[in-house]
Every structure is written in C-alpha cells, then in structure tokens.
Design an enzyme around this catalytic site. Structure first.
Site, PDB file in Angstrom:
ATOM      1  N   LYS A   1       5.439  -3.236  20.321  1.00  0.00           N
ATOM      2  CA  LYS A   1       6.031  -1.940  19.928  1.00  0.00           C
ATOM      3  C   LYS A   1       4.915  -0.943  19.623  1.00  0.00           C
ATOM      4  CE  LYS A   1       7.519  -1.330  15.530  1.00  0.00           C
ATOM      5  NZ  LYS A   1       6.901  -0.190  14.848  1.00  0.00           N
ATOM      6  N   ASN A   2       3.936  -1.366  18.842  1.00  0.00           N
ATOM      7  CA  ASN A   2       2.925  -0.421  18.347  1.00  0.00           C
ATOM      8  C   ASN A   2       1.844  -0.087  19.357  1.00  0.00           C
ATOM      9  OD1 ASN A   2       4.425  -0.258  16.065  1.00  0.00           O
ATOM     10  ND2 ASN A   2       3.092  -1.554  14.816  1.00  0.00           N
TER      11      ASN A   2
ATOM     12  N   CYS B   1       8.968   6.867   3.812  1.00  0.00           N
ATOM     13  CA  CYS B   1       9.876   5.830   4.303  1.00  0.00           C
ATOM     14  C   CYS B   1       9.930   4.751   3.223  1.00  0.00           C
ATOM     15  CB  CYS B   1       9.423   5.286   5.651  1.00  0.00           C
ATOM     16  SG  CYS B   1       8.106   4.108   5.520  1.00  0.00           S
TER      17      CYS B   1
ATOM     18  N   ARG C   1       3.525   7.641   3.279  1.00  0.00           N
ATOM     19  CA  ARG C   1       3.153   7.785   4.684  1.00  0.00           C
ATOM     20  C   ARG C   1       2.694   9.206   5.035  1.00  0.00           C
ATOM     21  NH1 ARG C   1       5.723   3.503   7.389  1.00  0.00           N
ATOM     22  NH2 ARG C   1       4.136   3.728   8.986  1.00  0.00           N
TER      23      ARG C   1
ATOM     24  N   ASP D   1       1.752  -5.937   8.421  1.00  0.00           N
ATOM     25  CA  ASP D   1       3.059  -6.136   9.070  1.00  0.00           C
ATOM     26  C   ASP D   1       3.496  -7.595   9.063  1.00  0.00           C
ATOM     27  OD1 ASP D   1       2.599  -3.570  11.629  1.00  0.00           O
ATOM     28  OD2 ASP D   1       3.032  -3.472   9.489  1.00  0.00           O
TER      29      ASP D   1
ATOM     30  N   ARG E   1      14.665  -2.308  15.562  1.00  0.00           N
ATOM     31  CA  ARG E   1      13.617  -1.325  15.870  1.00  0.00           C
ATOM     32  C   ARG E   1      12.374  -2.026  16.434  1.00  0.00           C
ATOM     33  NH1 ARG E   1      12.210   2.709  11.222  1.00  0.00           N
ATOM     34  NH2 ARG E   1      10.820   3.239  12.921  1.00  0.00           N
TER      35      ARG E   1
HETATM   36  C1  EPZ Z   1       0.849   1.895  11.863  1.00  0.00           C
HETATM   37  O1  EPZ Z   1       1.481   2.801  11.003  1.00  0.00           O
HETATM   38  C2  EPZ Z   1       1.940   0.967  12.357  1.00  0.00           C
HETATM   39  N1  EPZ Z   1       2.936   1.743  13.099  1.00  0.00           N
HETATM   40  C3  EPZ Z   1       2.585   0.264  11.164  1.00  0.00           C
HETATM   41  O2  EPZ Z   1       3.554  -0.649  11.674  1.00  0.00           O
HETATM   42  C4  EPZ Z   1       1.501  -0.515  10.431  1.00  0.00           C
HETATM   43  O3  EPZ Z   1       2.066  -1.125   9.283  1.00  0.00           O
HETATM   44  C5  EPZ Z   1       0.367   0.444  10.006  1.00  0.00           C
HETATM   45  O4  EPZ Z   1      -0.142   1.131  11.162  1.00  0.00           O
HETATM   46  C6  EPZ Z   1      -0.800  -0.304   9.353  1.00  0.00           C
HETATM   47  O5  EPZ Z   1      -1.273  -1.293  10.223  1.00  0.00           O
HETATM   48  C7  EPZ Z   1       2.660   2.113  14.377  1.00  0.00           C
HETATM   49  O6  EPZ Z   1       1.606   1.827  14.914  1.00  0.00           O
HETATM   50  C8  EPZ Z   1       3.736   2.884  15.094  1.00  0.00           C
HETATM   51  P1  EPZ Z   1      -1.516   4.029   8.835  1.00  0.00           P
HETATM   52  P2  EPZ Z   1       0.693   4.133  10.503  1.00  0.00           P
HETATM   53  O7  EPZ Z   1      -1.645   5.480   9.138  1.00  0.00           O
HETATM   54  O8  EPZ Z   1      -0.282   4.545  11.517  1.00  0.00           O
HETATM   55  C9  EPZ Z   1      -2.585   6.155   4.775  1.00  0.00           C
HETATM   56  C10 EPZ Z   1       5.601  -1.743  11.757  1.00  0.00           C
HETATM   57  O9  EPZ Z   1       6.174  -2.479  10.936  1.00  0.00           O
HETATM   58  N2  EPZ Z   1      -2.622   7.423   5.524  1.00  0.00           N
HETATM   59  O10 EPZ Z   1      -2.477   3.071   9.445  1.00  0.00           O
HETATM   60  O11 EPZ Z   1       1.710   5.113  10.050  1.00  0.00           O
HETATM   61  C11 EPZ Z   1      -1.186   5.567   4.678  1.00  0.00           C
HETATM   62  O12 EPZ Z   1      -0.492   6.136   3.585  1.00  0.00           O
HETATM   63  C12 EPZ Z   1       4.925  -0.482  11.277  1.00  0.00           C
HETATM   64  O13 EPZ Z   1       5.509  -1.977  12.993  1.00  0.00           O
HETATM   65  C13 EPZ Z   1      -2.999   8.599   4.852  1.00  0.00           C
HETATM   66  O14 EPZ Z   1      -3.281   8.584   3.651  1.00  0.00           O
HETATM   67  O15 EPZ Z   1      -0.077   3.570   9.227  1.00  0.00           O
HETATM   68  C14 EPZ Z   1      -1.459   4.104   4.477  1.00  0.00           C
HETATM   69  O16 EPZ Z   1      -1.713   3.866   3.115  1.00  0.00           O
HETATM   70  C15 EPZ Z   1       5.114  -0.259   9.789  1.00  0.00           C
HETATM   71  N3  EPZ Z   1      -3.052   9.767   5.542  1.00  0.00           N
HETATM   72  C16 EPZ Z   1      -2.751   3.869   5.261  1.00  0.00           C
HETATM   73  O17 EPZ Z   1      -3.299   5.153   5.510  1.00  0.00           O
HETATM   74  C17 EPZ Z   1      -2.754   9.830   6.881  1.00  0.00           C
HETATM   75  O18 EPZ Z   1      -2.839  10.939   7.468  1.00  0.00           O
HETATM   76  C18 EPZ Z   1      -2.554   3.177   6.595  1.00  0.00           C
HETATM   77  O19 EPZ Z   1      -1.486   3.834   7.257  1.00  0.00           O
HETATM   78  C19 EPZ Z   1      -2.385   8.642   7.542  1.00  0.00           C
HETATM   79  C20 EPZ Z   1      -2.334   7.460   6.847  1.00  0.00           C
END
Ligand code: EPZ
Length: 419
Positions: free
Chosen positions: A22-23, A117, A122, A306, A398
């Site tokens: 998916k990702n 969420c 996020r 995850d 999803r």
């Molecule tokens: C990706 O989400 C994945 N989704 C998530 O999978 C996964 O849990 C996550 O990466 C971490 O591995 C997809 O790839 C579609 P992040 P993402 O930005 O990119 C902070 C699933 O279950 N952050 O890596 O949204 C954020 O708050 C889903 O398949 C900021 O502060 O996660 C978090 O604490 C859930 N500012 C950390 O970074 C930003 O602008 C990591 O989040 C962006 C992120």
C-alpha cells in the site's frame, strides 16, 4: 458497518501470497502525474486506499484504465484540475502526496489539510517548509494548503523529523525543479526506494535513495514507464505474527525478505523457527506458546511502527512480561483498550505498553479504531477462545487485501458479517 467474526483457538498453517505494498502504491500512483505519457503499474493491491487514490487521480483529470484486472494504466495527459478536495483527503491523509507532483509539474496545487487521525496529529509542516525552501509560495487558509510556483528551484533541505511522505513529496517536487536538491535526514523506507526506482525509470536523476541523504538533479520532463509494485512488508509481517500468535506454521510467498529483518529478529526472539528464501519466509511455532518480546519502534531499518499493534497482540498471549515503546506517533495504543476486553493484561504508561502474557484470551466484541489496530484485534481473535467480532472493519480494508480469504486459506474460522 461490516464486522469480522472470528472463532479462534486453532493454529494456522499453509501458504499465503503477499500483495503489493500500500505505502509504495500510493506515492507511485501520484508520481504518475509527473509524467508526459501513460504509466502502467502491476501488482497494485486491491485496497480502499488505492481506490481513493484512483478517485483522486480521476478528479484531477487523469485517465485510468484497468487492463484485465492486473495492470493499472494512468494517463496523465488530460490533467485539468490541480486540487485534492476535503471530501477525498478526509478519508485518506496520504492524498497529500499529490502536492509535490502537481506543484512541480503544473505550478499549482490546492490540497485540503489532512487533519489529524486516530494515531496522532500528523502535521505536514515539513512538507510545506520544504516546498517553500524550493521557492513555492505556500499559504494555508480555510483548511487548504495553497501552493504556487512558476518554477521550483533546487534547494538543500534538512528535515527536522524523519518523515516518509514528507520525503516522498519533496523528492517528487525536486525532480522537475531547476538545479540540484539535497534532502538530509531523509526517510529510508523501502517504499521510498521503490518510488525512486519509478522516478528514475521516468528519467529523473536521483542518488542516495534508501540513505539519509538524497541528491536530485532537476530535469525538464519525465516519461511514462511500466513498473511492478514491491511486496508489502507490513502485510508480510502481519501474517507471520498470525503464525506466531496461534502456534502455527505459515509460509509467506512473493515477499522481499531483506525488508523484514527487524521483524524477523523479534519473531525469532519470540521462539519462531524461521527459514527464508529471497522471496519467501516460513515461520514454524511447532505448537509452542510465543515468548514475550520488548520492542522500541523506529524509522526504517528499525522496528516498524506499523507492526507495533500486532506485537501488542502477540505479547498478550506470550509467556513473560514485555514492554513496547512507540516513538513515532503520540497516540498509537488504542488497540490496547480493546485487547483488554479480550482479557489481555496490558497497561499503557505514556508511550509504552507493558504486558504480562495470559495463557488464553477470551473472545468478545471489539471495535477497530485504525488500520493496524484492526489487524491487531483480528490476530488476537485468531488466538482467543470462542468468538470475537471486530467492528468498524472498514479500517482493515484500507490496508489488507482480501484479509478474510487469505486467513481462511490458512485454516482460520473467519467471516464477514455485512452490516
Ligand atoms: C507513513 O506515514 C506511512 N503512510 C504510515 O503508515 C507509517 O506509519 C509512517 O509513514 C511511519 O512509518 C504512508 O506511507 C502512506 P511520517 P507518514 O510523516 O508519512 C511527524 C499505515 O498504517 N511529522 O513518517 O504520514 C509525524 O507527526 C500508515 O500504513 C511531522 O512532524 O508518517 C510523526 O510523528 C499509518 N511533520 C513522524 O513525523 C511533518 O510534516 C513520522 O511521520 C510530517 C511528519
């Protein structure tokens, strides 16, 4: 709302084929907006999030064709809208992944703020600040990110936090920018490497994918290509936990073993007898109860957040006590409250779940709160005595393709109860 009914207590055994990730599929689908000609993708998983992304691509004007249900063709030649509306973004926050491509290729993008969420706030500040560093004019008003740029210019970006979709959006912005961009503290997930493989095939000039420093030379244009989506490491890991939690023996096929190391190390520690090939993994518990394992989640190649919920379920029936610490998201233990309903002895202390394994969980009605929490509850139901019904199962649809069919193939007594 659909529910899953599970009659648990028996070991699972057999083989299961892993679907596309998916990702990886989501960013690669939005990357197709960068090309001048059609992109053809294989091994696309049939998931609600993919359906939502396809709706979004159609919304902006891309032509979508499914060729005999196997190949998905995205024709980006008719793009006429440059926005991701709230109605679509609210169901899938990864819609934010159109921001980089639309801005980079068309100079404009209006993308609804994803909002929080179940698992955390996020924010997307790193996405926005990176685009501003590349010369974009980005304002946020009435719930939308409004980005404009005649021509993005290459920039050196140091990301405050390792962010997967942040890294992906900024790579997709940089590939058509003028000049060189360097992204430091980039995420290293395999899904980013797969995205960069697609962009490179399209004609992008990118070095360092999979490391914390990615260098991108902007080019004039990108062309359509063909690509097969890499297998899903989280689905792979989830099915291996299904073997571990039921004391069974499962072989996952068409996976990428090299992406599973952190999880395989923990399953080995839990007592799983693991044998591997380059695209298959067999886990045999020989009917034994798993050992509880301590976990600290971390960005790849660390233990994946995850898979945190699934290991909370495993520890619930394992022998011994263990601690699971979640370092990525601030509210990713909602499944623990539902596991308690099944008899789990698990308490949450800040960002740590402390569990003392019980010999048997008891089936009960539970409610899914997010994608990986729903997987955790299904796994617990497979191990529990009696009947477990998991409500709000749209969460699991999803991210897991045909979950009840695949589990039934492995001997699970599971069926979907239509609402
Ligand atoms: C990706 O989400 C994945 N989704 C998530 O999978 C996964 O849990 C996550 O990466 C971490 O591995 C997809 O790839 C579609 P992040 P993402 O930005 O990119 C902070 C699933 O279950 N952050 O890596 O949204 C954020 O708050 C889903 O398949 C900021 O502060 O996660 C978090 O604490 C859930 N500012 C950390 O970074 C930003 O602008 C990591 O989040 C962006 C992120």
């Amino acid at each position: 709302m659909d529910k899953l009914e599970i009659i648990g207590g028996s070991p699972l055994s057999g083989q299961v084929r892993i679907s596309g990730a998916k990702n990886a599929a989501l960013p690669i689908l939005t990357a197709s907006l960068l090309a001048d000609s059609p992109v053809i993708l294989e091994n696309i998983p049939h998931l609600n999030d993919v359906t939502t992304t396809v709706k979004l691509l159609r919304w902006v004007g891309a032509g979508i064709t499914f060729h005999d249900g196997v190949q998905l063709e995205v024709d980006p030649s008719g793009i006429s809208r440059f926005e991701a509306p709230y109605e679509l973004v609210k169901t899938m926050r990864a819609s934010v992944l159109v921001l980089g491509p639309l801005l980079s290729r068309y100079g404009q993008a209006d993308v609804s703020l994803p909002g929080g969420c179940a698992i955390g706030a996020r924010p997307v500040n790193i996405h926005v600040n990176g685009l501003r560093s590349m010369g974009a004019d980005v304002t946020i008003d009435n719930g939308y990110i409004r980005a404009r740029a005649k021509q993005l210019r290459g920039s050196r970006l140091v990301l405050d936090t390792v962010t997967v979709t942040g890294t992906e959006n900024l790579i997709m912005a940089a590939v058509l920018a003028k000049g060189e961009s360097v992204i430091e503290n980039a995420a290293k997930e395999p899904e980013i490497v797969d995205l960069v493989e697609v962009l490179s095939k399209m004609g992008a000039v990118i070095e360092g994918a999979g490391t914390e420093k990615i260098r991108i030379q902007g080019v004039e244009s990108l062309k359509g290509i063909e690509h097969s989506i890499l297998p899903d490491r989280i689905e792979s890991s989830t099915f291996l936990v299904a073997a571990a939690i039921t004391g069974g023996c499962i072989t996952i096929k068409r996976t990428r073993t090299e992406h599973l190391k952190a999880v395989l190390d923990k399953l080995n520690e839990a007592g799983g007898k693991i044998t591997t090939g380059n695209d298959w993994v067999k886990l045999d518990m020989s009917g034994q109860r798993p050992q509880a394992v301590d976990i600290i989640t971390a960005p790849y190649p660390g233990f994946p957040t995850d898979m945190q919920a699934q290991f909370c379920a495993l520890n619930s029936v394992a022998s011994g006590n263990a601690k699971i610490t979640e370092t990525i998201f601030e509210n990713r233990f909602q499944h623990a409250l539902e596991l308690q309903r099944l008899g789990a002895d698990i308490i949450i202390d800040g960002n740590t779940a402390i569990s003392c394994g019980v010999r048997r969980l008891k089936g009960a009605p539970v409610m899914a709160t997010d994608l990986r929490a729903s997987a955790s509850l299904v796994l617990a139901g497979l191990a529990a005595e009696g009947t477990t019904t998991v409500d709000r199962i749209y969460h699991i649809d999803r991210g897991y393709e045909c979950i009840e069919e695949k589990l039934s193939q492995l001997g699970a007594e599971i069926r979907r109860l239509p609402s």
